[in-house]
Write a protein that holds these residues in place. Structure first.
Motif, short mmCIF file in Angstrom:
data_model
loop_
_atom_site.label_atom_id
_atom_site.label_comp_id
_atom_site.label_asym_id
_atom_site.label_seq_id
_atom_site.Cartn_x
_atom_site.Cartn_y
_atom_site.Cartn_z
N VAL A 1 -51.68 37.25 -64.92
CA VAL A 1 -50.94 37.18 -63.67
C VAL A 1 -50.34 38.55 -63.38
CG1 VAL A 1 -49.03 36.10 -62.43
CG2 VAL A 1 -50.42 34.74 -64.01
N VAL A 2 -50.59 39.07 -62.19
CA VAL A 2 -50.03 40.36 -61.77
C VAL A 2 -49.08 40.10 -60.62
CG1 VAL A 2 -50.54 42.69 -60.98
CG2 VAL A 2 -52.17 41.50 -62.46
N ASP A 3 -47.80 39.99 -60.93
CA ASP A 3 -46.77 39.76 -59.91
C ASP A 3 -45.78 40.91 -60.02
OD1 ASP A 3 -44.87 38.92 -58.16
OD2 ASP A 3 -44.55 36.94 -59.06
N LEU A 4 -46.02 41.96 -59.24
CA LEU A 4 -45.24 43.19 -59.40
C LEU A 4 -43.82 43.07 -58.86
CD1 LEU A 4 -47.82 46.02 -58.62
CD2 LEU A 4 -47.39 44.77 -60.74
N ARG A 5 -43.51 42.00 -58.16
CA ARG A 5 -42.15 41.86 -57.63
C ARG A 5 -41.28 40.95 -58.50
NH1 ARG A 5 -45.41 41.78 -53.13
NH2 ARG A 5 -45.28 43.70 -51.91
N TRP A 6 -41.84 40.48 -59.60
CA TRP A 6 -41.06 39.59 -60.48
C TRP A 6 -40.22 40.43 -61.44
CZ3 TRP A 6 -39.83 38.35 -65.41
CH2 TRP A 6 -39.24 37.09 -65.62
N THR B 1 -43.90 50.76 -54.56
CA THR B 1 -44.28 49.41 -55.01
C THR B 1 -45.36 48.82 -54.10
OG1 THR B 1 -42.06 49.05 -55.90
CG2 THR B 1 -43.41 47.10 -55.51
N THR B 2 -45.22 49.04 -52.80
CA THR B 2 -46.23 48.54 -51.86
C THR B 2 -47.59 49.14 -52.16
OG1 THR B 2 -44.53 48.31 -50.15
CG2 THR B 2 -46.82 48.35 -49.42
N GLU B 3 -47.62 50.45 -52.41
CA GLU B 3 -48.87 51.14 -52.74
C GLU B 3 -49.47 50.55 -54.01
OE1 GLU B 3 -49.27 55.55 -53.45
OE2 GLU B 3 -48.51 55.58 -51.40
N LEU B 4 -48.63 50.37 -55.02
CA LEU B 4 -49.12 49.85 -56.30
C LEU B 4 -49.62 48.42 -56.16
CD1 LEU B 4 -46.35 51.25 -58.68
CD2 LEU B 4 -48.73 52.00 -58.55
N CYS B 5 -48.95 47.61 -55.32
CA CYS B 5 -49.39 46.23 -55.12
C CYS B 5 -50.80 46.18 -54.54
CB CYS B 5 -48.42 45.49 -54.21
SG CYS B 5 -46.85 45.05 -55.00
N LEU B 6 -51.06 47.02 -53.56
CA LEU B 6 -52.38 47.03 -52.94
C LEU B 6 -53.44 47.55 -53.91
CD1 LEU B 6 -51.43 48.29 -49.36
CD2 LEU B 6 -51.87 45.95 -50.11
N GLU C 1 -53.31 47.22 -57.20
CA GLU C 1 -53.53 46.16 -58.17
C GLU C 1 -54.37 45.03 -57.59
OE1 GLU C 1 -52.28 45.78 -61.79
OE2 GLU C 1 -52.97 47.71 -61.04
N LEU C 2 -54.16 44.75 -56.31
CA LEU C 2 -54.96 43.72 -55.65
C LEU C 2 -56.44 44.11 -55.65
CD1 LEU C 2 -55.46 41.20 -54.04
CD2 LEU C 2 -54.48 42.31 -52.03
N GLU C 3 -56.73 45.35 -55.37
CA GLU C 3 -58.13 45.81 -55.39
C GLU C 3 -58.69 45.72 -56.81
OE1 GLU C 3 -57.95 49.72 -53.70
OE2 GLU C 3 -58.39 48.98 -51.68
N ARG C 4 -57.87 46.05 -57.81
CA ARG C 4 -58.33 45.96 -59.20
C ARG C 4 -58.65 44.51 -59.56
NH1 ARG C 4 -56.41 45.08 -64.43
NH2 ARG C 4 -54.35 44.48 -63.67
N CYS C 5 -57.80 43.59 -59.14
CA CYS C 5 -58.05 42.18 -59.43
C CYS C 5 -59.34 41.70 -58.76
CB CYS C 5 -56.87 41.33 -58.96
SG CYS C 5 -55.35 41.56 -59.92
N GLN C 6 -59.58 42.15 -57.54
CA GLN C 6 -60.80 41.74 -56.83
C GLN C 6 -62.05 42.26 -57.54
OE1 GLN C 6 -59.70 43.31 -52.94
NE2 GLN C 6 -59.46 41.24 -52.13
N LYS C 7 -61.95 43.42 -58.15
CA LYS C 7 -63.11 44.00 -58.85
C LYS C 7 -63.36 43.33 -60.19
CE LYS C 7 -62.64 48.63 -56.81
NZ LYS C 7 -62.28 50.05 -57.09
N THR C 8 -62.30 42.89 -60.87
CA THR C 8 -62.47 42.43 -62.25
C THR C 8 -62.46 40.92 -62.41
OG1 THR C 8 -60.06 42.63 -62.60
CG2 THR C 8 -61.42 44.54 -63.16
N ARG D 1 -46.96 46.48 -39.76
CA ARG D 1 -47.30 45.41 -40.68
C ARG D 1 -46.31 45.36 -41.84
NH1 ARG D 1 -53.86 45.41 -41.61
NH2 ARG D 1 -54.38 44.07 -39.84
N SER D 2 -45.97 44.15 -42.23
CA SER D 2 -45.13 43.98 -43.41
C SER D 2 -46.00 44.06 -44.67
CB SER D 2 -44.41 42.64 -43.37
OG SER D 2 -45.34 41.58 -43.57
N VAL D 3 -45.33 44.14 -45.80
CA VAL D 3 -46.05 44.17 -47.08
C VAL D 3 -46.89 42.90 -47.24
CG1 VAL D 3 -45.76 44.24 -49.58
CG2 VAL D 3 -44.23 45.56 -48.12
N ILE D 4 -46.30 41.77 -46.85
CA ILE D 4 -47.02 40.49 -46.99
C ILE D 4 -48.31 40.50 -46.18
CG2 ILE D 4 -46.90 38.03 -46.44
CD1 ILE D 4 -43.90 38.16 -47.06
#
Length: 921
Positions: free
Chosen positions: A29-34, A46-51, A53-60, A165-168
């Motif tokens: 689980v990758v929840d960077l805001r927890w 943090t916003t940059e890192l979240c995006l 990490e999302l790309e990394r999750c999509q690849k792996t 656009r918001s982070v969400i």
């Protein structure tokens, strides 16, 4: 959505984790805001890192990669971190009529001419973020400028969105709306509070929605949120899972029965949805999977590593030309393998990868090129696995029969098959074969043995073997004892000073960076005539962070000093204790006790975050300035690790091992510095101790651990929510990570009695390790531990396992075979060694009593016991033995067989080193 996050952490995640483990998968689980304050959760980095990490999750991820919890808040719109020059000029033009607004923007952004093209960079104002009211004003000013610039056609809609656009919405856009997988890997859980609009101005409702700085309702944000929900419903209705709740004043409260029921339903739906997505992907993979899926994964891994290694290549052109000429000369004649050698980091790997790319052009486009970057995957860590994968790939490439099962069971047979295969390929007089094996010093067997029995002394025509190794190491000496022709060895030398400067310029260009003239002067002054690529890359890692307005300090002049400088910078940014423990844990998966470096496997990111969640020193440092978000569980905030990982950059390398992607330190120099800085004295045993607790499962499955946090002042007994560690995840899926790591960490933590009782003297462990990895792997564990234990019982069990080898080789490694063999050999010693051997025998007898099938159970010892005259049974002859002879030193045993073959054994290593087939003239 804090209560939703905690509900998933407590109930849903563990259930999904167990489900994935039963299918041989890892769940992360990758929840960077927890676990972090809101100010850090919403800053631009943090916003940059979240995006990212999302790309990394999509690849792996083979299953779900993105989950969103969407309520009644649109969330903050972060200020862009970087604005390109043309976009900046368009914004500036709209603000010239408003001097105060223009001054505000120019005060917070500074031009960086080191980026290509130049950009304006948001500057921190005394902290990580701009203070609240001023940040809101800055956001509003930039929005207004972007709106006008977009209306005039000066910026694109995509650029305009960066300000609105918001982070969400950014995350949902990337994770779902623009994803090629659509709702297959994404889910949005929507909390819809009915009649909220009727009570929107109540204080309890305002806590659930977006508010302006003055506390009033942010109607613009609410409008954007409504638009986002509509886009999701129109584009991906299958991904939207809605939960409708009736409004009440204490709605967001787990004690509220309606809210508790909602949380339960949310967790159940999360588990069902996630498990369904995993199963769907597994079915698709099963349909596409072939029996050789492991081989294709291995080939893809090394090809990807090769591509990464040659993205920036500089120098060594003369050596490349000489190697190409040598390959041409050797193409039509019998020749020796080639060995490239040089100090660590000199560029041998990139040279080997570049040569692999050029070979088809040199020898013909049908040339079969097989590349292995040894030590970067589990199948390239030992000679047996390496030869197995090489043999399979070559057989497939040339349309030859694959190695039969009986060949794969013994190392000697695999080696003989490989040698024969090379001659078979040569005699076909068809495509050439080029084998490139990089970093043979990372191969276990070549480190442990002075002989390299699997290495052919001569290569037949149209077959080429190229190796690389480090100079000054025992491995090169071992090779020189095997391949004695001096022309075999090619030295890889350092680049010239001008090539070193060109190399750094190429690295900067690949990152779309440059340096100012003054910064280049500082950099070149720190690297006088330096041509060592490893040292140059360390310098580049520092220089790439310089903005044009940065005043650089002189860099270190040696590789060791530069590595220490890197550690100091990491400590200043992330905290000395966190850096020391994170790097210590990663490096603790290596063994640097010998004169060579034996690569172990590293840790996965999920494992590392679990380990940090068990480290009380780390948690006390993290929660020094704020309290954790939950009163039930305690975890290490993932964001802190992701920030550190980003700054480590190329210092980390990923390896696929046992179905996991593991992280390890990429450079020997850095690994050695970490040993000195962070693992001296008792610190090393501490790191191994926490790793042993994790892999033993001591604090998993709801077992709570006490800790005292600085801001709490009293001991807290909290669940750390780390992964469970059974020996078997299911009847067919073994916990390979536990089997690999636990003995190593127990040993180096000094917990020898636990090692003896829970591992070496545990029949369940022995059978699981043997069935999943084979007798040789099981013996390796005993060989690693026995010298440190001074225990006769351990030696007896180890020898009993070795004596089981021929029976296992003949009948297969099943529990019944292993238990029968061990019990019939160890019962002799059950009374004299009750603590370990007696316990092992009782465990075996208990298993026989519980077995539902008829079994012949040994009631007394009747097979050859350990400690007797029989030391080992040498296998490898398929026909009867007709002659036998010893070498003069009695180190080699030569046997003649009925089929005309001569088999040569190395008695010390107890393995076949040569099989000489008979022939007629």
């Amino acid at each position: 959505m804090d209560t939703e996050r905690e509900a998933l952490q407590c109930t849903a995640y563990p259930e999904v984790q167990s489900f994935c483990q039963r299918h041989g998968l890892a769940f992360e689980v990758v929840d960077l805001r927890w676990g972090i304050p809101n100010t850090q959760a919403t800053d631009y980095l943090t916003t940059e890192l979240c995006l990212e990490e999302l790309e990394r999750c999509q690849k792996t991820s083979i299953g779900p990669a993105f989950v969103a919890l969407l309520g009644d808040q649109y969330g903050p719109c972060p200020v862009p971190r970087r604005i390109e020059e043309k976009e900046w000029e368009a914004l500036r033009a709209q603000l010239t009529s408003r001097p105060r607004d223009l001054e505000l923007v120019t005060r917070h952004f500074q031009r960086d001419d080191n980026t290509i093209p130049p950009t304006y960079v948001l500057q921190p104002s005394g902290s990580l973020v701009v203070p609240g009211p001023e940040e809101a004003t800055l956001t509003s000013v930039l929005r207004g400028g972007a709106q006008e610039a977009w209306r005039l056609g000066l910026i694109s809609q995509e650029q305009w969105m960066c300000y609105h656009r918001s982070v969400i919405e950014w995350e949902i856009e990337l994770g779902l709306l623009s994803s090629a997988r659509g709702d297959q890997g994404a889910t949005v859980f929507l909390r819809d509070v009915q009649d909220l609009n009727k009570h929107i101005l109540d204080d309890c409702s305002l806590k659930m929605v977006d508010r302006l700085v003055d506390g009033c309702l942010d109607t613009n944000a609410q409008s954007l949120l409504s638009g986002l929900k509509g886009r999701i419903l129109d584009a991906q209705p299958g991904a939207l899972k809605s939960h409708h709740l009736s409004w009440s004043r204490d709605l967001v409260n787990p004690k509220n029965k309606a809210h508790a029921r909602y949380l339960k339903q949310l967790s159940e739906q999360f588990v069902a949805r996630t498990n369904h997505q995993v199963l769907e992907q597994l079915r698709e993979l099963e349909l596409a999977r072939q029996e050789l899926g492991w081989l294709y994964q291995e080939i893809r891994h090394h090809l990807w590593q090769s591509t990464e290694s040659t993205k920036v290549f500089c120098g060594h052109q003369e050596l490349l030309a000489q190697l190409r000429q040598q390959l041409r000369q050797d193409e039509s004649r019998t020749h020796t393998p080639l060995v490239l050698f040089g100090p660590p980091g000199i560029g041998k790997t990139s040279l080997m990868c570049k040569l692999a790319q050029q070979v088809p052009e040199l020898l013909g486009h049908k040339t079969v090129v097989v590349l292995r970057l040894l030590g970067t995957s589990k199948l390239s860590l030992d000679a047996r696995s390496l030869l197995r994968s090489l043999s399979f790939q070559v057989c497939l490439a040339y349309g030859l029969p694959l190695p039969p099962a009986q060949v794969l069971e013994a190392h000697s047979r695999v080696g003989h098959f490989f040698h024969t295969l090379l001659h078979t390929v040569s005699q076909r007089n068809f495509e050439s074969l080029v084998l490139l094996l990089d970093s043979v010093d990372d191969l276990d067997s070549i480190c442990h043995s002075p002989r390299v029995s699997w290495l052919p002394l001569k290569c037949p025509p149209r077959v080429h073997l190229i190796l690389s190794t480090c100079s000054g190491q025992q491995v090169l000496h071992n090779l020189q004892q095997t391949l004695k022709d001096p022309s075999t060895y090619w030295e890889v030398k350092a680049l010239s000073g001008s090539q070193g400067q060109e190399f750094i310029q190429l690295l900067l260009a690949a990152e779309k960076r440059m340096l100012s003239p003054g910064q280049r002067d500082v950099l070149w002054a720190s690297l006088p005539e330096c041509g060592h690529p490893g040292r140059l890359r360390l310098a580049f890692e520092e220089a790439r962070k310089w903005a044009s307005f940065t005043v650089p300090v002189p860099l270190a002049t040696t590789a060791e000093e530069a590595t220490h400088q890197l550690c100091i910078r990491l400590e200043e940014t992330h905290g000395a204790l966190l850096v020391a423990h994170v790097l210590g844990y990663i490096v603790s998966s290596r063994d640097l006790d010998r004169t060579w470096i034996l690569w172990r496997y590293g840790l996965s990111e999920a494992e590392l975050k679990d380990v940090l969640s068990l480290d009380d020193e780390v948690l006390q440092a993290v929660y020094r300035d704020w309290t954790p978000p939950s009163k039930e569980l305690l975890r290490f905030p993932p964001l802190l690790w992701v920030r550190l990982r980003r700054d480590l950059g190329h210092c980390l390398v990923r390896r696929p091992v046992d179905g996991c992607m593991l992280l390890a330190i990429a450079h020997r120099q850095l690994s050695q510095v970490i040993q000195v800085r962070y693992l001296s004295g008792p610190e090393r045993a501490k790191r191994h101790g926490v790793l042993a607790e994790f892999f033993s499962g001591a604090w998993s499955q709801g077992i709570k651990k006490l800790i005292t946090l600085p801001l709490v002042g009293k001991p807290l007994n909290l669940d750390r929510k780390v992964a469970p560690q059974p020996l078997w995840f299911s009847s067919t899926v073994a916990n390979l990570r536990k089997l690999t790591e636990l003995p190593f960490h127990l040993l180096h933590a000094g917990r020898l009695e636990e090692l003896k009782q829970e591992v070496l003297g545990n029949m369940s462990w022995i059978s699981c390790r043997g069935i999943s990895g084979g007798i040789e792997v099981l013996l390796d564990d005993f060989d690693m531990c026995a010298p440190h234990m001074n225990s006769p019982e351990v030696d007896l069990v180890r020898e009993a396992i070795q004596l089981c080898g021929p029976a296992v080789e003949l009948r297969g490694l099943e529990k019944s075979v292993l238990y029968t063999e061990l019990l019939a050999r160890l019962l002799f010693f059950a009374a004299s060694h009750p603590a370990m051997i007696g316990q092992l025998c009782q465990q075996a007898q208990s298993w026989f009593r519980a077995c539902p099938y008829p079994m012949l159970v040994p009631l007394a010892g009747f097979l050859q016991p350990p400690g007797g005259p029989l030391r080992a049974t040498l296998t490898g002859c398929h026909k009867g033995i007709t002659a036998i002879a010893w070498s003069l030193e009695e180190k080699l045993l030569v046997v003649g067989t009925q089929d005309g073959a001569m088999v040569v054994w190395d008695v010390e290593e107890q393995q076949v080193v040569h099989v000489l087939m008979g022939h007629t003239v």
